[in-house]
Design a protein around this motif. Structure first.
Motif, PDB file in Angstrom:
ATOM      1  N   GLN A   1     101.353  65.630  36.775  1.00  0.00           N
ATOM      2  CA  GLN A   1     102.374  64.908  37.539  1.00  0.00           C
ATOM      3  C   GLN A   1     102.690  63.572  36.899  1.00  0.00           C
ATOM      4  O   GLN A   1     103.856  63.182  36.801  1.00  0.00           O
ATOM      5  CB  GLN A   1     101.924  64.715  38.996  1.00  0.00           C
ATOM      6  CG  GLN A   1     101.926  65.999  39.782  1.00  0.00           C
ATOM      7  CD  GLN A   1     101.454  65.796  41.214  1.00  0.00           C
ATOM      8  OE1 GLN A   1     101.167  64.677  41.642  1.00  0.00           O
ATOM      9  NE2 GLN A   1     101.358  66.874  41.950  1.00  0.00           N
TER      10      GLN A   1
ATOM     11  N   GLY B   1      96.789  65.936  40.360  1.00  0.00           N
ATOM     12  CA  GLY B   1      97.907  65.745  39.455  1.00  0.00           C
ATOM     13  C   GLY B   1      98.129  66.886  38.485  1.00  0.00           C
ATOM     14  O   GLY B   1      99.136  66.925  37.785  1.00  0.00           O
TER      15      GLY B   1
ATOM     16  N   ASP C   1      97.422  60.603  35.788  1.00  0.00           N
ATOM     17  CA  ASP C   1      96.614  61.734  36.255  1.00  0.00           C
ATOM     18  C   ASP C   1      95.753  62.289  35.129  1.00  0.00           C
ATOM     19  O   ASP C   1      94.613  62.687  35.358  1.00  0.00           O
ATOM     20  CB  ASP C   1      97.509  62.849  36.812  1.00  0.00           C
ATOM     21  CG  ASP C   1      98.123  62.500  38.154  1.00  0.00           C
ATOM     22  OD1 ASP C   1      97.518  61.714  38.910  1.00  0.00           O
ATOM     23  OD2 ASP C   1      99.218  63.016  38.444  1.00  0.00           O
TER      24      ASP C   1
END
Length: 105
Positions: free
Chosen positions: A61, A38, A65
């Protein structure tokens, strides 16, 4: 990947006379977050007016994450041991999502 990544923002106040050691430790620690699921990008910036203050910006992301994937990982324990002893006070971390952006061409 979500269309609107999450920006983690932390103002890091490093103990006096510890900036050089902090920067060396961060050079090592940044390899930890780069490998996390992420993770998108990061910046560490040093304040001009207050050289013991840094701004850490990490693009993820998703919020999960960072808060779950990273903070609940064994890698986070290594991050903590490398960096957390430099801070006074301990930083507040906030998360943001973009609304508008611009750039000069």
């Amino acid at each position: 990947m979500s269309e609107n990544p999450v920006l983690e923002v932390a103002i890091l106040d490093v103990k006096p006379d510890q900036s050089e050691s902090f920067e060396l430790a961060f050079a090592k620690a940044q390899t930890i977050i780069i490998g996390m699921p992420g993770y998108l990008s990061h910046q560490l910036q040093r304040c001009i007016e207050n050289p013991n203050r840094y701004l850490l910006l990490v693009n993820w992301q998703t919020l999960e994450d960072h808060q779950v994937g990273f903070r609940e990982s064994s890698e986070y324990q290594e991050w903590r041991s490398l960096l957390h002893h430099f801070y006074d006070p301990f930083p507040v971390v906030e998360h943001y999502q973009g609304l508008y952006a611009g750039a000069v061409e």
